[in-house]
Design an enzyme around this catalytic site. Structure first.
Site, PDB file in Angstrom:
ATOM      1  N   GLU A  67      36.075   7.332  46.176  1.00 50.52           N
ATOM      2  CA  GLU A  67      34.705   7.400  46.323  1.00 50.52           C
ATOM      3  C   GLU A  67      33.893   6.774  47.264  1.00 50.52           C
ATOM      4  O   GLU A  67      34.262   5.420  47.504  1.00 50.52           O
ATOM      5  CB  GLU A  67      33.931   7.120  44.707  1.00 50.52           C
ATOM      6  CG  GLU A  67      34.354   8.199  43.972  1.00 50.52           C
ATOM      7  CD  GLU A  67      33.783   8.176  42.259  1.00 50.52           C
ATOM      8  OE1 GLU A  67      33.703   8.868  41.638  1.00 50.52           O
ATOM      9  OE2 GLU A  67      33.270   7.058  42.044  1.00 50.52           O
ATOM     10  N   CYS A 100      27.669   5.476  36.200  1.00 51.20           N
ATOM     11  CA  CYS A 100      28.046   5.914  37.431  1.00 51.20           C
ATOM     12  C   CYS A 100      27.889   7.404  37.378  1.00 51.20           C
ATOM     13  O   CYS A 100      27.688   8.085  36.273  1.00 51.20           O
ATOM     14  CB  CYS A 100      29.569   5.788  37.494  1.00 51.20           C
ATOM     15  SG  CYS A 100      30.078   4.069  37.392  1.00 51.20           S
TER      16      CYS A 100
END
Length: 195
Positions: free
Chosen positions: A116, A67
């Site tokens: 996010e 990520c």
């Protein structure tokens, strides 16, 4: 040394400025641009990683391969390749966008929030697991996708919240990761498109 910054986005996924990464993850984390990547080897196995125990969010938790956050002037595929190299010492042969508009918000027990807009990529590598950076990755293992997905979906495997939600969406794309349809750049949020 330059301070690492993340791209802030509005509810429509449009650019809304930048903020220092070190200051973003709080109890009131603003929506920002990120990405997730699922790396497969030639045998179709998924590289699963355990987040380093010193990470601010979800330390020590198992999750997808990688990520990260693109920099303010960085194209999303470039950011994915950069983080795969930095975190795992990996070079990938192929990188495909599979979930262009994935978004999530998750809250840790201590109140810290992840918030996010996080497009998801599938990657393939001919190499092994590389050399993980211990500041980012505590451990790695290769998993058979069907088994991993089934364990995540049944709650048998404890993973990060974003990984759990992503696996739900990826499973809907099909049981064979090779057959997942590739999304077009035009399907990305505006802030993540080629600039």
């Amino acid at each position: 040394m330059n301070e690492e910054r993340v791209v802030l986005v509005d509810e429509g996924g449009r650019y809304a400025g930048t903020a220092a990464k070190a200051a973003v993850h709080t109890a009131d984390t603003p929506l920002h641009l990120a990405f997730s990547c699922y790396v497969f080897d030639p045998a179709g196995r998924l590289l699963v990683t355990q987040r380093a125990h010193g990470k601010r969010t979800w330390p020590g938790v198992w999750t997808n391969s990688c990520c990260g956050h693109p920099g303010p002037a960085e194209e999303l595929p470039e950011a994915v390749r950069r983080r795969l190299s930095e975190e795992l010492g990996l070079t990938v042969d192929r990188l495909d966008l599979v979930l262009p508009d994935f978004r999530y918000r998750a809250v840790m027990d201590n109140g810290v929030v992840e918030n996010e807009l996080c497009p998801v990529f599938r990657a393939t590598t001919a190499g092994g697991a590389g050399e993980p950076d211990p500041a980012e990755v505590a451990d790695t293992r290769w998993a058979v996708w069907d088994t991993f997905a089934a364990d995540v979906l049944s709650g048998q495997a404890e993973v990060s919240p974003w990984c759990r939600w992503q696996v739900e969406e990826l499973d809907r794309l099909g049981s064979d990761p090779e057959s997942w349809p590739v999304a077009g750049e035009h399907e990305l949020p505006p802030a993540a498109r080629h600039r």
